[in-house]
Design a protein around this motif. Structure first.
Motif, short mmCIF file in Angstrom:
data_model
loop_
_atom_site.label_atom_id
_atom_site.label_comp_id
_atom_site.label_asym_id
_atom_site.label_seq_id
_atom_site.Cartn_x
_atom_site.Cartn_y
_atom_site.Cartn_z
N SER A 89 38.38 11.43 -27.60
CA SER A 89 38.61 10.83 -26.33
C SER A 89 37.56 11.02 -25.26
O SER A 89 37.51 12.42 -24.92
N VAL A 90 36.40 10.41 -24.81
CA VAL A 90 35.65 10.76 -24.02
C VAL A 90 35.86 10.18 -22.77
O VAL A 90 35.76 8.72 -22.67
N SER A 91 36.04 10.88 -21.58
CA SER A 91 36.55 10.56 -20.34
C SER A 91 35.77 10.87 -19.16
O SER A 91 35.78 12.08 -19.25
N ALA A 92 35.49 10.27 -18.25
CA ALA A 92 34.91 10.62 -16.78
C ALA A 92 36.29 11.41 -16.24
O ALA A 92 37.32 10.78 -16.27
N CYS A 93 36.18 12.20 -15.31
CA CYS A 93 37.05 12.99 -14.37
C CYS A 93 36.47 13.59 -13.29
O CYS A 93 35.27 13.85 -13.10
N GLY A 94 37.24 13.98 -12.22
CA GLY A 94 37.14 14.53 -11.09
C GLY A 94 37.38 16.28 -11.52
O GLY A 94 38.38 16.46 -12.22
N SER A 95 36.71 17.00 -10.83
CA SER A 95 37.01 18.59 -10.87
C SER A 95 37.91 19.05 -9.61
O SER A 95 37.64 18.57 -8.53
N PHE A 96 38.78 20.00 -9.92
CA PHE A 96 39.41 20.58 -8.85
C PHE A 96 38.86 22.08 -8.82
O PHE A 96 39.62 22.82 -7.81
N GLU A 97 37.96 22.68 -9.41
CA GLU A 97 37.48 23.81 -9.35
C GLU A 97 36.02 23.69 -9.16
O GLU A 97 35.26 22.99 -9.79
N GLU A 98 35.60 24.79 -8.25
CA GLU A 98 34.28 24.95 -7.98
C GLU A 98 33.31 25.29 -9.09
O GLU A 98 32.29 24.71 -9.42
N LEU A 99 33.87 25.90 -10.15
CA LEU A 99 32.92 26.38 -11.28
C LEU A 99 32.89 25.00 -12.39
O LEU A 99 31.87 25.04 -13.17
N LEU A 100 33.65 24.07 -12.08
CA LEU A 100 33.66 23.19 -12.95
C LEU A 100 32.89 21.97 -12.16
O LEU A 100 33.23 20.99 -11.66
N SER A 101 31.55 22.19 -12.23
CA SER A 101 30.61 21.31 -11.36
C SER A 101 30.29 20.08 -12.18
O SER A 101 30.52 20.01 -13.47
N PRO A 102 29.74 18.84 -11.41
CA PRO A 102 29.52 17.66 -12.06
C PRO A 102 28.33 17.92 -13.33
O PRO A 102 27.52 18.55 -13.13
N GLY A 103 28.79 17.31 -14.57
CA GLY A 103 28.17 17.45 -15.62
C GLY A 103 28.53 18.48 -16.73
O GLY A 103 28.35 18.59 -17.81
N THR A 104 29.66 19.32 -16.21
CA THR A 104 30.38 20.09 -17.05
C THR A 104 31.39 19.35 -18.01
O THR A 104 31.95 18.19 -17.59
N PHE A 105 31.33 19.74 -19.36
CA PHE A 105 32.31 19.01 -20.18
C PHE A 105 33.71 19.84 -20.34
O PHE A 105 33.40 21.13 -20.77
#
Length: 293
Positions: A89-105
């Motif tokens: 399952s490939v899904s777009a998501c928002g991040s709640f942690e600083e280290l999980l920046s946009p572009g991170t899988f």
């Protein structure tokens, strides 16, 4: 038929930004009828170096269906009828942690389901079943996805909790802060009840949550909006296709039922006695639960 007795068939459910699967041969769009209604779209079926692949655009081609409008039961049932044994399952998501920046899988391993208006089980009155969701994704698939992402040079984070919200609106700041206090790592709108239904259908399931934004909690970033999400999706979608092409050959090597138990999730789940089962519900479950019925 037990998954151990057939060659693995790799299914991919593509979310926002991933509307096609390139690089396949002998391709066709195939309509698959489901007793649970209309799937999001036809299935795109083809071969990747001899590996059978099945792709389904979760929102339909052109992104026509909102998260709460997706017929998740029909989607999973159609994949099962097409012979799919493993789902990425490939899904777009928002991040709640600083280290999980946009572009991170993020290869998540847990979910909190906050959806409220979706059909969440194939079973019900006339045939009751209770499957375990203690470990809701396939650890075997997660291992292979993590390795493939690293080999492709994709920024990947293994583990984390996905908060599934109803949508279609994005979070309020209060909600975002609440979910962060719960220890969630990412937020999305589509992986529930998808993961629950894949478990009931005895299909291995793993989520690749592609971070597009910081939701609305981050003081140094703008609040999430569609234009921000789309700009990141362009890069994420190409990385997602690279990841799928890389991991498929490894998944195709499986020669026995999933070591994590996914292919036998219904072994001890049915609770309705055989003589009390509703024949119509049994008929609808011919693909999903045919192995144990």
């Amino acid at each position: 038929m037990d998954a151990a007795s057939k060659k693995p068939v790799i299914g991919v459910i593509g979310g926002s930004g991933v509307y096609e699967l390139e690089g396949l041969s002998d391709t066709r769009w195939q309509t698959v009828e489901s007793p649970f209604g209309q799937p999001s779209d036809d299935l795109f079926i083809g071969q990747l170096d001899g590996i059978e692949m099945v792709f389904l655009p979760r929102h339909g081609r052109g992104h026509k269906i909102p998260p709460a409008g997706i017929n998740y039961r029909a989607n999973i049932d159609a994949m099962k009828r097409a012979g799919v044994t493993e789902i990425i399952s490939v899904s777009a998501c928002g991040s709640f942690e600083e280290l999980l920046s946009p572009g991170t899988f993020v290869i998540v391993d847990q979910f909190i389901d906050r959806t409220i208006d979706r059909k969440k089980s194939f079973f019900g009155t006339g045939l009751v079943a209770h499957v375990s969701m203690a470990h809701p994704v396939c650890s075997r698939l997660g291992d292979k996805l993590e390795e493939a992402a690293q080999n492709e040079g994709i920024k990947v984070h293994r583990g984390g909790t996905y908060l599934a919200m109803e949508g279609p609106q994005f979070s309020s700041l209060a909600e975002s802060e609440l979910y962060r206090s719960w220890g969630c790592q990412v937020i999305g709108m589509t992986n529930m009840p998808e993961a629950k239904l894949a478990r009931e259908a005895e299909i291995c399931y793993a989520t690749v949550a592609m971070v597009t934004d910081y939701d609305c909690w981050h003081p140094d970033h703008d609040n999430v909006d569609v234009s921000t999400v789309i700009s990141v999706l362009v890069n994420n979608s190409e990385n997602a296709r690279r990841l799928v092409r890389s991991v498929a050959p490894e998944l195709s090597k499986r020669t026995q039922s999933c070591s994590a138990g996914c292919h036998h999730a219904l072994d001890n789940a049915l609770i309705t006695s055989a003589d009390a089962r509703d024949p119509e519900r049994v008929r609808k479950l011919d693909a999903v639960a045919g192995r144990v019925l």
